[in-house]
Design a protein around this motif. Sequence first.
Motif, mmCIF file in Angstrom:
data_model
loop_
_atom_site.group_PDB
_atom_site.id
_atom_site.type_symbol
_atom_site.label_atom_id
_atom_site.label_comp_id
_atom_site.label_asym_id
_atom_site.label_seq_id
_atom_site.Cartn_x
_atom_site.Cartn_y
_atom_site.Cartn_z
ATOM 1 N N THR B 226 0.865 -1.178 0.000
ATOM 2 C CA THR B 226 0.000 0.000 0.000
ATOM 3 C C THR B 226 0.900 1.225 0.000
ATOM 4 O OG1 THR B 226 -0.043 -0.237 2.404
ATOM 5 C CG2 THR B 226 -1.939 -1.071 1.212
ATOM 6 N N THR B 227 1.240 1.704 -1.175
ATOM 7 C CA THR B 227 2.118 2.874 -1.226
ATOM 8 C C THR B 227 1.629 3.908 -2.222
ATOM 9 O OG1 THR B 227 4.351 3.683 -1.691
ATOM 10 C CG2 THR B 227 3.687 1.690 -2.840
ATOM 11 N N GLN B 228 1.819 5.152 -1.840
ATOM 12 C CA GLN B 228 1.508 6.270 -2.729
ATOM 13 C C GLN B 228 2.713 6.604 -3.596
ATOM 14 O OE1 GLN B 228 -0.759 8.236 1.066
ATOM 15 N NE2 GLN B 228 -0.287 9.682 -0.555
ATOM 16 N N ALA B 229 3.867 5.994 -3.278
ATOM 17 C CA ALA B 229 5.112 6.363 -3.946
ATOM 18 C C ALA B 229 5.942 5.118 -4.249
ATOM 19 C CB ALA B 229 5.901 7.327 -3.063
ATOM 20 N N PRO B 230 5.495 4.281 -5.200
ATOM 21 C CA PRO B 230 6.176 2.997 -5.420
ATOM 22 C C PRO B 230 7.653 3.147 -5.790
ATOM 23 C CG PRO B 230 4.248 3.257 -6.905
ATOM 24 C CD PRO B 230 4.300 4.460 -6.027
ATOM 25 N N SER B 252 1.959 -1.446 -6.421
ATOM 26 C CA SER B 252 0.910 -0.862 -5.600
ATOM 27 C C SER B 252 -0.384 -1.066 -6.378
ATOM 28 C CB SER B 252 1.215 0.623 -5.422
ATOM 29 O OG SER B 252 0.267 1.237 -4.621
ATOM 30 N N PRO B 253 -1.182 -2.068 -6.003
ATOM 31 C CA PRO B 253 -2.391 -2.327 -6.781
ATOM 32 C C PRO B 253 -3.447 -1.280 -6.426
ATOM 33 C CG PRO B 253 -2.169 -3.931 -5.000
ATOM 34 C CD PRO B 253 -1.015 -2.988 -4.887
ATOM 35 N N ASP B 254 -4.714 -1.585 -6.442
ATOM 36 C CA ASP B 254 -5.690 -0.602 -5.999
ATOM 37 C C ASP B 254 -5.375 -0.219 -4.562
ATOM 38 O OD1 ASP B 254 -7.156 -0.368 -8.340
ATOM 39 O OD2 ASP B 254 -8.390 -2.128 -7.870
ATOM 40 N N ALA B 501 -4.080 3.698 -26.927
ATOM 41 C CA ALA B 501 -2.850 4.160 -26.279
ATOM 42 C C ALA B 501 -2.718 3.647 -24.861
ATOM 43 C CB ALA B 501 -2.806 5.679 -26.292
ATOM 44 N N GLN B 502 -1.480 3.600 -24.405
ATOM 45 C CA GLN B 502 -1.191 3.298 -23.004
ATOM 46 C C GLN B 502 -0.267 4.384 -22.484
ATOM 47 O OE1 GLN B 502 0.522 -0.679 -23.228
ATOM 48 N NE2 GLN B 502 -1.375 -1.498 -22.375
ATOM 49 N N VAL B 503 -0.699 4.988 -21.358
ATOM 50 C CA VAL B 503 0.150 6.007 -20.760
ATOM 51 C C VAL B 503 0.623 5.488 -19.411
ATOM 52 C CG1 VAL B 503 -1.861 7.291 -19.850
ATOM 53 C CG2 VAL B 503 0.333 8.443 -20.109
ATOM 54 N N ARG B 504 1.912 5.597 -19.200
ATOM 55 C CA ARG B 504 2.534 5.047 -17.990
ATOM 56 C C ARG B 504 2.992 6.183 -17.083
ATOM 57 N NH1 ARG B 504 2.809 0.926 -21.493
ATOM 58 N NH2 ARG B 504 3.066 -1.143 -20.587
ATOM 59 N N LEU B 505 2.517 6.114 -15.843
ATOM 60 C CA LEU B 505 2.754 7.208 -14.904
ATOM 61 C C LEU B 505 3.608 6.754 -13.733
ATOM 62 C CD1 LEU B 505 -0.942 8.395 -14.509
ATOM 63 C CD2 LEU B 505 0.788 9.372 -16.027
ATOM 64 N N SER B 506 4.327 7.701 -13.161
ATOM 65 C CA SER B 506 5.103 7.419 -11.944
ATOM 66 C C SER B 506 4.249 7.600 -10.698
ATOM 67 C CB SER B 506 6.275 8.381 -11.871
ATOM 68 O OG SER B 506 5.772 9.706 -11.911
ATOM 69 N N VAL B 507 3.188 8.382 -10.819
ATOM 70 C CA VAL B 507 2.352 8.643 -9.644
ATOM 71 C C VAL B 507 1.346 7.514 -9.467
ATOM 72 C CG1 VAL B 507 2.619 11.134 -9.638
ATOM 73 C CG2 VAL B 507 0.843 10.096 -11.070
ATOM 74 N N GLN B 508 0.784 7.425 -8.264
ATOM 75 C CA GLN B 508 -0.101 6.299 -7.971
ATOM 76 C C GLN B 508 -1.380 6.773 -7.305
ATOM 77 O OE1 GLN B 508 -0.846 3.582 -8.734
ATOM 78 N NE2 GLN B 508 -1.739 2.397 -7.097
ATOM 79 N N THR B 509 -2.505 6.483 -7.948
ATOM 80 C CA THR B 509 -3.791 6.890 -7.398
ATOM 81 C C THR B 509 -4.110 6.124 -6.121
ATOM 82 O OG1 THR B 509 -6.150 7.092 -7.887
ATOM 83 C CG2 THR B 509 -5.030 5.180 -8.775
ATOM 84 N N GLU B 531 -11.705 6.426 -23.518
ATOM 85 C CA GLU B 531 -11.879 4.979 -23.298
ATOM 86 C C GLU B 531 -10.852 4.160 -24.070
ATOM 87 O OE1 GLU B 531 -14.177 7.008 -24.677
ATOM 88 O OE2 GLU B 531 -15.127 6.119 -26.433
ATOM 89 N N ASP B 532 -10.165 4.781 -25.025
ATOM 90 C CA ASP B 532 -9.122 4.077 -25.783
ATOM 91 C C ASP B 532 -7.737 4.286 -25.191
ATOM 92 O OD1 ASP B 532 -11.107 3.229 -27.451
ATOM 93 O OD2 ASP B 532 -10.598 4.562 -29.130
ATOM 94 N N ILE B 533 -7.693 4.901 -24.021
ATOM 95 C CA ILE B 533 -6.386 5.173 -23.404
ATOM 96 C C ILE B 533 -6.318 4.497 -22.046
ATOM 97 C CG2 ILE B 533 -4.817 6.968 -22.579
ATOM 98 C CD1 ILE B 533 -6.442 8.864 -24.567
ATOM 99 N N GLU B 534 -5.390 3.590 -21.924
ATOM 100 C CA GLU B 534 -5.218 2.849 -20.668
ATOM 101 C C GLU B 534 -4.149 3.548 -19.838
ATOM 102 O OE1 GLU B 534 -6.855 0.239 -19.706
ATOM 103 O OE2 GLU B 534 -5.572 -1.116 -18.555
ATOM 104 N N VAL B 535 -4.485 3.795 -18.575
ATOM 105 C CA VAL B 535 -3.499 4.409 -17.681
ATOM 106 C C VAL B 535 -2.842 3.296 -16.859
ATOM 107 C CG1 VAL B 535 -3.190 5.964 -15.718
ATOM 108 C CG2 VAL B 535 -4.763 6.572 -17.582
ATOM 109 N N ILE B 536 -1.526 3.243 -16.926
ATOM 110 C CA ILE B 536 -0.787 2.196 -16.210
ATOM 111 C C ILE B 536 0.062 2.865 -15.135
ATOM 112 C CG2 ILE B 536 0.990 0.407 -16.439
ATOM 113 C CD1 ILE B 536 -0.124 0.050 -19.348
ATOM 114 N N HIS B 537 -0.116 2.377 -13.911
ATOM 115 C CA HIS B 537 0.603 3.005 -12.795
ATOM 116 C C HIS B 537 0.763 1.988 -11.680
ATOM 117 C CE1 HIS B 537 -3.730 4.536 -11.677
ATOM 118 N NE2 HIS B 537 -3.676 3.262 -11.882
ATOM 119 N N GLY B 538 1.560 2.350 -10.686
ATOM 120 C CA GLY B 538 1.656 1.523 -9.495
ATOM 121 C C GLY B 538 2.451 0.249 -9.678
#
Lengths: 289, 798
Positions: B226-230, B252-254, B501-509, B531-538
């Motif tokens: 459980t992390t906000q900052a993986p 960091s899953p949901d 598209a897939q966008v990869r983020l460093s931040v985590q919801t 809806e065609d853009i997948e956000v990948i994070h965590g």
Amino acid sequence: MQTPAPVEYAKATSIADAISRLEALGEDSRPVAGGYSLIPMMKLRLARPETVVDLNGIAELRGIRVEGNELVVGAMTTHADVLSSAILFEHYPIFREAEHVIADPIVRMRGTIGGSMCQADPASDLSAVGSALRGNAVITGSSGSRTVPLREFHDGPYETVVQTGEILTELRYPIRPGAGSAYEKVERRAGDWGVCTSGVFVVVSGGVITDCGIGMAAVNADHYCAPEAEALLMGKAPTEENLAAAAAAAANEANPIADQRGPADYKRHLASELTLRALRRAVAASQGA
Amino acid sequence: MTAVEEVPTSAAGNPIGFGRMVRKEDVRFVRGEGNYVDDVNLPGMLHGAILRSPFAHAKINSIDTSAALALPGVVAVVTGKDLEGLGLAWMPTLSYDTQAVLATDKVRFQGQEVAFVIAESRYIARDALELIDVDYDPLPVVADAKKALDPGAPIIRDDKEGKTDNIVYEKWEAGDEAVTDAAFAGADVVVTQEILYPRVHPSPMETCGSVAHMDPVTGKLILWTTTQAPHAHRTVYALVAGLPEHKIQVISPDVGGGFGNKVPIYPGYVLSIVGSIVAKRPVKWMEDRSENLMSTGFARDYHMTTSIASTKEGKILGVKVDVLADHGAFNGVAQPTNYPAGFFSIFSGSYDYPAAYCKVKAVYTNKAPGGVAYACSFRITEAVYAIERIVDCLAQELNMDPAELRLKNLLRPEQFPYKSPTGWEYDSGEYEKTMKVAMEMVGYDELRKEQAEKRAKGEYMGIGISFFTEGVGAGPRKHMDILGLGMADGCDLRVHPTGKAQVRLSVQTQGQGHETTFAQIVSHELGIPPEDIEVIHGDTDNTPFGLGTYGSRSTPVSGAAAALVARKVRDRARIVAAAALECAPDDLEWELGRWFVKGDPERGKTIQEIAMAAHGSLELPEGVEGHLDAQVVYNPPDLTYPYGCYICVVDVDPGTGQVKVRRFVAVDDCGTRINPMIVEGQVHGGLADGVGMALMELIAFDEDGNNLGGSFMDYLLPTSMECPDWELGETVTPSPHHPIGAKGVGESATVGSPAAVVNAVIDAIAPFGVRHADMPLTPANVWRAIQGNPIRTDMAVE
Ligand SMILES: Cc1cc2nc3c(=O)[nH]c(=O)nc-3n(C[C@H](O)[C@H](O)[C@H](O)COP(=O)(O)OP(=O)(O)OC[C@H]3O[C@@H](n4cnc5c(N)ncnc54)[C@H](O)[C@@H]3O)c2cc1C
């Protein structure tokens, strides 16, 4: 996730079955009603019965009815049923007013009047109501039933006269024609236990108070009641002055202790303030009746 | 970029770009199909449980684990001694202090970690805790921060060589003391008030936990946590445990709420890793509610002696704050290295005056560590509370309407960018406009009339205003880092051949709706439907490095990164489109989702067509490699400065002290609103937090250091019954230096609202001669304030 200690579970099918199981299992067993006090205590390992005997399957313990000049409420009647009961409301609106401020709808769906009485939490709202109305508890064991006035039901905080091998089966409240009743509670937040509560009934007849009862929770009044304040009101006109004097007397029958809900001076003040507010409304209701 | 324009709608009914849309993640959440750490179950997984100290301060003489080890199902029991052998008994905090993973010499707060049991089930692990026999010698306790520096106070951190006091740091200053003293000397009116922002707790719905799997074959550690900052956590694990960083994957899953609670690294996470190494099987550790409330990052605990100077006409001349900061037993705050008191120095607020000075002294106490948490924007919460409370105290002293006093002193639009007396540069704002919107919405003048009429009848209503300015989006890497890690964030964008598209983020919801907001940012730049853009994070193996989500930084930092990476893709798409259309890139013009030939709008290529061409066999100019994918790292040029005006109306029953929040108007200016619905959701949540903190939330301690807020029976969170229907308004002043003009809003309402509620309550009971009472304003506290004797809230009620 909180994890209780190991525990066995048994489901009772009748009052007799519950009693015989509890008697056989002895001190290490507890009946479970709504479970809203017992299970959290088990999860925190403050309670660790070896067996819980579930009373939820016993239909005869549930229900609200009038019998002669008494209202009879089965021990396993839920808060939600007490809240919505037309019979109780007709005679004593105090039940509905108190139930409205007990916990939240989820707890009220399963939590029971019998569990509330037997838990005997110092802040238990229905204990204050029961003492105000001078109700009686019917306690049943293998040798039969006994009736105990609610003003003798408690052996101190969290302790009652119900013995191992016994269960509380019914609560009985005398019907008093012309009575007005009201409940007042201060809580820090909806669903929280009271900081102080006061519930009263009053019968005004011929311009004087002919009967009354004052109950208080969360301020360590003996058996949740204020008999000296009641005595001050009997036979008196329900003037603001008389009500205020009784309310002040009730505050003196409270023995509040400071905790995070509030300091003792505040709770004592509330005992008086809430009793006065409840008395005013109950008097008005009785006079309107 | 200015306000949201009308945008076209996708086939699925979503805005292509900015606008209201239902959050993409909500479908799984409302169906109970989220995947949280506790949902991770691996073959052969063991369960850990932590034995915690019942004492706030005690010497450990010995720990006997034999009975616990003998319990069937127990695999191992780890104590501080065992960790000492591995060099792991202590770990660094995120602020260059150390914290015990498991206590060795002594325990320093109630709830501190003492031993770790690893067993076949959660129940067995918990049963075994009761079989561990610890021999403690209780020591004198420092629970009262004001007594931490008394001569003869017990020394809490005697683990630090040569430590002879309880000081974390002696003095951290901002602003000019001499200039401020001079301003005070020349003032007609000076008001000083001791203001406490008591200890509160973020209490996210999901408590903290982790599943550690050290694969003995590959030597790779996978940590679901459980992390906000993986990413920051991965690096810290590498540094603490000496594990090679490329062999650590932090997932960091949901996350079920964070509010800063999931920024620090807790002993439990480290212990699950140790457990998995020792037992050679995966180990899960999930704390229970009381463990979360008693041992993880709390917030605030700031004693702020605040003074304000003004002319008798109410022109503010200067403000001073002298802070005593209670950090608990270990300095576990998580904030930029150069800012030991976070961004507290923004306390000069939203007003135009030249002189401000603060000094902060921080102390250790026998209380749980933490300090920066609970949606505080790095202590801007404390700062806003201090200034907004003292401005109201001044209004009372001057017998002036608090709205009038604020309007007289607010910064004017032409002053932006505005350099504050403590060195911040506010980017943009139209403060007076925002305040007037709020006053209009609430019907300020009528309310004052109603109040006067009610007072004449002995009824007490109050109106409270808070005008806040935050600085968020930390931050420029030149002067902002955490534990040496600069606060810039990466973003990768891949556009597949079919234009998805897939966008990869460093931040985590942790529930803020990133899967929707970031898809909308990319959609806005490229015209691809959200809806065609997948956000990948965590997941550190699948996302670029960056410091994570806290301090309202995701939109200001990663939101900018997402916009810029999409612009990079758009530029590449232009080259590809030009090749396909057989023209020069400069001949093309962009409209949402499409490059077309200038002056010939029929001739063009959609982004989807371009994506296919980029992956196809189309001949591309020399040096262009194909595909559209891009990467950026965004180093923010400065912070962004969201602001707002909140007005709260309360009714107080003086006979009982009960407060009813009747109305709450919140006008936020967070610059561009990407998804207004998500913005409103963030504000709703923050307002509920604010009402909670103002009226009920509290972790107090008794003199023995017992935590008095260790369960939800004691730590009260507000319910719908305490919350009015929020009335939200907005103004939009975009940030001039942010690519899409967005300023961040995650914490605005938590930061801004407590002062509005408290000011309203004090306004209601002012006729009784009350100028101040500390939060939380419980019925008891309000009644006591009316009696002239408010409660000291950081200690047990007496
Ligand atoms: C969040 C929350 C808020 C609450 N707020 C309030 C409040 O504001 N005011 C209030 O008054 N209460 C409050 N309660 C308590 C609630 O009313 C409980 O339901 C009640 O105290 C216990 O009833 P129960 O049926 O759940 O009993 P259980 O938890 O099942 O039992 C309680 C105790 O009584 C014993 N017992 C139960 N039935 C019998 C019986 N027939 N004979 C003998 N012994 C028996 C059990 O062995 C146990 O020791 C709250 C509870 C929760 C969880």
